[in-house]
Design a protein around this motif. Sequence first.
Motif, PDB file in Angstrom:
ATOM      1  N   LYS A 115      24.897  47.227  35.448  1.00 21.58           N
ATOM      2  CA  LYS A 115      25.052  46.317  34.321  1.00 21.58           C
ATOM      3  C   LYS A 115      26.521  45.981  34.114  1.00 21.58           C
ATOM      4  O   LYS A 115      27.382  46.869  34.142  1.00 21.58           O
ATOM      5  CB  LYS A 115      24.485  46.926  33.041  1.00 21.58           C
ATOM      6  CG  LYS A 115      24.590  46.002  31.833  1.00 21.58           C
ATOM      7  CD  LYS A 115      23.884  46.568  30.617  1.00 21.58           C
ATOM      8  CE  LYS A 115      23.960  45.590  29.444  1.00 21.58           C
ATOM      9  NZ  LYS A 115      23.224  46.099  28.265  1.00 21.58           N
ATOM     10  N   LEU A 141      29.158  44.254  31.379  1.00 23.47           N
ATOM     11  CA  LEU A 141      29.391  43.818  30.011  1.00 23.47           C
ATOM     12  C   LEU A 141      30.499  42.768  30.000  1.00 23.47           C
ATOM     13  O   LEU A 141      31.577  43.002  30.563  1.00 23.47           O
ATOM     14  CB  LEU A 141      29.813  44.999  29.132  1.00 23.47           C
ATOM     15  CG  LEU A 141      28.721  45.843  28.490  1.00 23.47           C
ATOM     16  CD1 LEU A 141      29.356  47.004  27.731  1.00 23.47           C
ATOM     17  CD2 LEU A 141      27.858  45.021  27.562  1.00 23.47           C
ATOM     18  N   THR A 201      23.329  41.636  32.963  1.00 23.09           N
ATOM     19  CA  THR A 201      24.513  41.221  32.224  1.00 23.09           C
ATOM     20  C   THR A 201      24.237  41.188  30.719  1.00 23.09           C
ATOM     21  O   THR A 201      23.089  41.055  30.282  1.00 23.09           O
ATOM     22  CB  THR A 201      24.994  39.814  32.647  1.00 23.09           C
ATOM     23  OG1 THR A 201      23.999  38.858  32.305  1.00 23.09           O
ATOM     24  CG2 THR A 201      25.278  39.757  34.135  1.00 23.09           C
ATOM     25  N   GLU A 202      25.310  41.305  29.956  1.00 22.48           N
ATOM     26  CA  GLU A 202      25.245  41.112  28.504  1.00 22.48           C
ATOM     27  C   GLU A 202      26.582  40.554  28.040  1.00 22.48           C
ATOM     28  O   GLU A 202      27.628  41.121  28.363  1.00 22.48           O
ATOM     29  CB  GLU A 202      24.950  42.423  27.775  1.00 22.48           C
ATOM     30  CG  GLU A 202      24.923  42.269  26.263  1.00 22.48           C
ATOM     31  CD  GLU A 202      24.635  43.559  25.524  1.00 22.48           C
ATOM     32  OE1 GLU A 202      24.847  43.600  24.300  1.00 22.48           O
ATOM     33  OE2 GLU A 202      24.211  44.536  26.178  1.00 22.48           O
ATOM     34  N   ALA A 205      27.794  51.066  31.056  1.00 24.75           N
ATOM     35  CA  ALA A 205      28.046  49.867  31.870  1.00 24.75           C
ATOM     36  C   ALA A 205      28.739  50.245  33.180  1.00 24.75           C
ATOM     37  O   ALA A 205      29.339  51.316  33.306  1.00 24.75           O
ATOM     38  CB  ALA A 205      28.895  48.865  31.088  1.00 24.75           C
ATOM     39  N   ASP A 206      28.665  49.321  34.140  1.00 18.44           N
ATOM     40  CA  ASP A 206      29.251  49.558  35.469  1.00 18.44           C
ATOM     41  C   ASP A 206      30.462  48.675  35.747  1.00 18.44           C
ATOM     42  O   ASP A 206      31.171  48.885  36.733  1.00 18.44           O
ATOM     43  CB  ASP A 206      28.189  49.315  36.539  1.00 18.44           C
ATOM     44  CG  ASP A 206      26.999  50.249  36.377  1.00 18.44           C
ATOM     45  OD1 ASP A 206      27.134  51.431  36.719  1.00 18.44           O
ATOM     46  OD2 ASP A 206      25.957  49.790  35.875  1.00 18.44           O
ATOM     47  N   PHE A 230      33.187  45.321  33.716  1.00 20.77           N
ATOM     48  CA  PHE A 230      33.528  44.600  32.492  1.00 20.77           C
ATOM     49  C   PHE A 230      34.268  43.305  32.804  1.00 20.77           C
ATOM     50  O   PHE A 230      35.062  43.243  33.745  1.00 20.77           O
ATOM     51  CB  PHE A 230      34.425  45.458  31.597  1.00 20.77           C
ATOM     52  CG  PHE A 230      33.842  46.792  31.247  1.00 20.77           C
ATOM     53  CD1 PHE A 230      33.064  46.950  30.109  1.00 20.77           C
ATOM     54  CD2 PHE A 230      34.051  47.890  32.072  1.00 20.77           C
ATOM     55  CE1 PHE A 230      32.504  48.180  29.799  1.00 20.77           C
ATOM     56  CE2 PHE A 230      33.499  49.121  31.767  1.00 20.77           C
ATOM     57  CZ  PHE A 230      32.720  49.271  30.629  1.00 20.77           C
TER      58      PHE A 230
END
Length: 208
Positions: A3, A5, A35-36, A77-78, A80
């Motif tokens: 994921k 961020l 994703t977010e 998360a992984d 950024f």
Amino acid sequence: MAKILLVNGSCKEKGCTYTALNEIVSVLEQEGLETEIFQLGKEAIRDCIGCGGCRTQGKCVFDEDAVNAFAELAREADGFVFGTPVYYAHPSGRILSFLDRVFYSAGSAFAYKPGAAIASARRAGTTASVDVLNKYFMIARMPVVSSTYWNMVHGNTPEEVKQDLEGMQIMRGIGKSMAWMVKCIATGKSAGINCPEPETVVRTNFIR
């Protein structure tokens, strides 16, 4: 699933910075990553006051804004992407206050995870803004994600940003580089290649 961020450091939820971030999202999702986009929004974000309370509490002492909520997401998360508009050749005040506090209080959540900084401007000030955001990555032991040119887009409206074809290409390049780095790190871990163990921190003071 890995994921990523992405933080929108603009108070405009769907403005120029968001448009650039969304172009990165399109590639990350094509690459099979979750994703977010985390919106900092229009509410006030406090500055760090250097109280040191996060060292004993494990989180920022100010709990009325987005910092602690984001820190919890960051731990899982992984990678950024931090995006900012340009104000007087520097990042937005809100993203700087946000990053000061989240990196002080939850720095370990970012270590050895790839980070990209992007800036959106009508005309200039982008390289200075990206440089400021990159400094957070360097202190937190984060690999820095690059593309084919400086990580920036130009335009005064989302529609103009979309017309910046080179800028949009750079954003897609960030997405591809980020996906590649995250996958390489995951493959390395599965092969027994772990993150380096940090040394005990040494702080050198020159006033005796």
